[in-house]
Design a protein around this motif. Structure first.
Motif, mmCIF file in Angstrom:
data_model
loop_
_atom_site.group_PDB
_atom_site.id
_atom_site.type_symbol
_atom_site.label_atom_id
_atom_site.label_comp_id
_atom_site.label_asym_id
_atom_site.label_seq_id
_atom_site.Cartn_x
_atom_site.Cartn_y
_atom_site.Cartn_z
ATOM 1 N N ALA A 178 12.184 5.611 -13.626
ATOM 2 C CA ALA A 178 11.073 4.522 -14.034
ATOM 3 C C ALA A 178 12.045 3.288 -13.708
ATOM 4 O O ALA A 178 11.551 2.194 -13.670
ATOM 5 N N ILE A 179 13.238 3.190 -13.958
ATOM 6 C CA ILE A 179 14.078 1.866 -13.714
ATOM 7 C C ILE A 179 14.021 1.732 -12.137
ATOM 8 O O ILE A 179 13.813 0.549 -11.801
ATOM 9 N N LEU A 180 14.237 2.599 -11.260
ATOM 10 C CA LEU A 180 14.113 2.510 -9.737
ATOM 11 C C LEU A 180 12.925 1.870 -9.567
ATOM 12 O O LEU A 180 12.788 0.778 -8.754
ATOM 13 N N VAL A 181 11.721 2.207 -10.179
ATOM 14 C CA VAL A 181 10.242 2.036 -9.489
ATOM 15 C C VAL A 181 10.027 0.588 -10.172
ATOM 16 O O VAL A 181 9.246 -0.268 -9.548
ATOM 17 N N GLY A 182 10.444 0.274 -11.338
ATOM 18 C CA GLY A 182 10.388 -0.983 -12.315
ATOM 19 C C GLY A 182 11.247 -2.133 -11.223
ATOM 20 O O GLY A 182 10.686 -3.150 -11.209
ATOM 21 N N ALA A 183 12.394 -1.793 -10.674
ATOM 22 C CA ALA A 183 12.962 -2.749 -10.157
ATOM 23 C C ALA A 183 12.357 -3.187 -8.911
ATOM 24 O O ALA A 183 12.136 -4.362 -8.597
ATOM 25 N N PHE A 184 11.850 -2.134 -7.985
ATOM 26 C CA PHE A 184 11.085 -2.343 -6.873
ATOM 27 C C PHE A 184 9.731 -3.259 -7.235
ATOM 28 O O PHE A 184 9.307 -4.091 -6.517
ATOM 29 N N ALA A 185 9.320 -2.849 -8.505
ATOM 30 C CA ALA A 185 7.710 -3.485 -8.791
ATOM 31 C C ALA A 185 8.121 -5.026 -9.148
ATOM 32 O O ALA A 185 7.000 -5.726 -9.040
ATOM 33 N N LEU A 224 0.834 -1.075 0.001
ATOM 34 C CA LEU A 224 -0.032 -0.075 -0.036
ATOM 35 C C LEU A 224 1.024 1.668 -0.012
ATOM 36 O O LEU A 224 0.802 2.066 -0.838
ATOM 37 N N LEU A 225 1.740 1.351 0.843
ATOM 38 C CA LEU A 225 2.519 2.563 0.902
ATOM 39 C C LEU A 225 3.606 2.646 -0.470
ATOM 40 O O LEU A 225 3.818 3.962 -0.688
ATOM 41 N N THR A 226 3.913 1.673 -0.682
ATOM 42 C CA THR A 226 5.053 1.747 -1.821
ATOM 43 C C THR A 226 4.272 2.251 -3.002
ATOM 44 O O THR A 226 4.598 3.038 -3.953
ATOM 45 N N MET A 227 2.980 1.863 -3.344
ATOM 46 C CA MET A 227 2.236 2.021 -4.501
ATOM 47 C C MET A 227 1.858 3.406 -4.483
ATOM 48 O O MET A 227 1.731 4.250 -5.425
ATOM 49 N N LEU A 228 1.244 4.062 -3.200
ATOM 50 C CA LEU A 228 0.653 5.251 -3.099
ATOM 51 C C LEU A 228 2.096 6.131 -3.431
ATOM 52 O O LEU A 228 1.924 7.093 -3.911
ATOM 53 N N GLY A 268 5.282 -8.589 -14.705
ATOM 54 C CA GLY A 268 6.495 -9.574 -15.016
ATOM 55 C C GLY A 268 6.794 -10.238 -13.768
ATOM 56 O O GLY A 268 7.140 -11.423 -13.847
ATOM 57 N N GLY A 269 6.881 -9.549 -12.708
ATOM 58 C CA GLY A 269 7.402 -10.318 -11.546
ATOM 59 C C GLY A 269 6.362 -11.039 -10.956
ATOM 60 O O GLY A 269 6.609 -12.248 -10.476
ATOM 61 N N ALA A 270 5.183 -10.701 -11.193
ATOM 62 C CA ALA A 270 4.030 -11.906 -10.733
ATOM 63 C C ALA A 270 4.302 -13.211 -11.658
ATOM 64 O O ALA A 270 4.014 -14.040 -10.999
ATOM 65 N N ALA A 290 13.239 -8.235 1.711
ATOM 66 C CA ALA A 290 14.185 -7.195 2.068
ATOM 67 C C ALA A 290 13.992 -6.095 0.821
ATOM 68 O O ALA A 290 14.357 -4.728 1.244
ATOM 69 N N GLY A 291 14.196 -6.638 -0.278
ATOM 70 C CA GLY A 291 14.112 -5.430 -1.336
ATOM 71 C C GLY A 291 12.395 -4.735 -1.493
ATOM 72 O O GLY A 291 12.415 -3.446 -1.496
ATOM 73 N N ILE A 292 11.250 -5.345 -0.870
ATOM 74 C CA ILE A 292 9.893 -4.656 -0.766
ATOM 75 C C ILE A 292 10.180 -3.873 0.225
ATOM 76 O O ILE A 292 9.791 -2.480 0.391
ATOM 77 N N ALA A 293 10.802 -4.012 1.536
ATOM 78 C CA ALA A 293 11.230 -3.261 2.576
ATOM 79 C C ALA A 293 11.805 -1.902 2.124
ATOM 80 O O ALA A 293 11.618 -0.751 2.680
ATOM 81 N N ALA A 294 12.931 -2.249 1.251
ATOM 82 C CA ALA A 294 13.918 -1.167 0.919
ATOM 83 C C ALA A 294 12.945 -0.230 0.001
ATOM 84 O O ALA A 294 13.152 1.092 0.010
ATOM 85 N N SER A 295 11.779 -0.817 -0.916
ATOM 86 C CA SER A 295 11.104 0.164 -1.536
ATOM 87 C C SER A 295 10.311 1.073 -0.939
ATOM 88 O O SER A 295 10.297 2.314 -1.116
ATOM 89 N N VAL A 296 9.859 0.497 0.302
ATOM 90 C CA VAL A 296 8.998 1.462 1.177
ATOM 91 C C VAL A 296 9.788 2.630 1.641
ATOM 92 O O VAL A 296 9.501 3.797 1.654
ATOM 93 N N ALA A 297 11.101 2.236 2.098
ATOM 94 C CA ALA A 297 12.132 3.285 2.739
ATOM 95 C C ALA A 297 12.516 3.979 1.788
ATOM 96 O O ALA A 297 12.526 5.498 1.853
ATOM 97 N N VAL A 298 12.927 3.647 0.531
ATOM 98 C CA VAL A 298 13.494 4.519 -0.548
ATOM 99 C C VAL A 298 12.674 5.656 -1.061
ATOM 100 O O VAL A 298 12.609 6.615 -1.323
ATOM 101 N N LEU A 299 11.341 4.896 -1.322
ATOM 102 C CA LEU A 299 10.397 5.591 -2.158
ATOM 103 C C LEU A 299 9.838 6.758 -1.071
ATOM 104 O O LEU A 299 9.518 7.634 -1.368
#
Length: 189
Positions: free
Chosen positions: A119-126, A47-51, A78-80, A94-103
């Motif tokens: 776009a590359i950053l959000v794509g990697a987290f996605a 929820l937090l990452t997508m917002l 693609g990840g799904a 860990a990457g999902i937690a990092a996405s919340v913190a970084v974004l």
């Protein structure tokens, strides 16, 4: 500003509350779709990452408003597929937690980044978020219906984030459109 923010939050709340009505007995397809819709809404990390993606896109402005959510949803899908196929990725949680913190930090600092890099950053987290959605798909779910559900939910969260990001800057934009006051002396009698 408050009206736009309120409208966005009411829209998310209404959509979330209205969804369980579709899960009546005899509607297995609806239930699979519903499970996909609810997945991003029930995990605070998702929820937090997508917002945050939506808010950050609005903060960056221009092409970022449509490109960041599009990159996220494309790579999420693609990840799904990787997760549904049983392909393991290292350090997903860990990457999902990092996405919340970084974004979250990028939004907090209102840090603008070149659109391609963003776009590359959000794509990697996605990819990581999508992988989690795929591996956590219920065994009985239809992958297509489940996937459509979490893609729709993700798009809704991005849209809400964009609305929040734009609403935050709305007063400044409105003030910029005011007529400048004349500094020349008036010739009134």
């Amino acid at each position: 500003m408050n009206r736009l923010l309120s409208a966005g939050l009411v829209g998310v709340l209404a959509a979330t509350l209205a969804l369980p009505a579709a899960a009546h007995t005899g509607h297995a397809g609806d239930a699979m779709f519903l499970q996909g819709v609810l997945h991003p809404l029930t995990g605070i990390d998702h929820l937090l990452t997508m917002l945050a993606v939506g808010v950050w896109a609005a903060q960056n402005g221009g092409r970022a408003i449509w490109l960041l959510p599009t990159a996220f949803i494309t790579m999420l899908s693609g990840g799904a597929v990787l997760g549904m196929s049983g392909i393991e990725l290292p350090a997903v949680e860990a990457g999902i937690a990092a996405s919340v913190a970084v974004l979250g930090l990028l939004v907090l600092l209102n840090r603008r980044v070149p659109v391609a890099a963003a776009a590359i950053l959000v794509g990697a987290f996605a990819v990581l978020h999508g992988h989690a959605h795929g591996t956590e798909m219920p065994q009985t779910a239809d992958p297509l219906l489940y996937g459509l559900g979490f893609v729709l939910s993700t798009a809704m969260l991005h849209g809400t984030g964009i609305a929040l990001g734009l609403a935050r800057h709305l007063p400044r934009r409105l003030l910029a459109f005011r007529e400048p006051e004349s500094t020349a002396p008036s010739n009134r009698c």
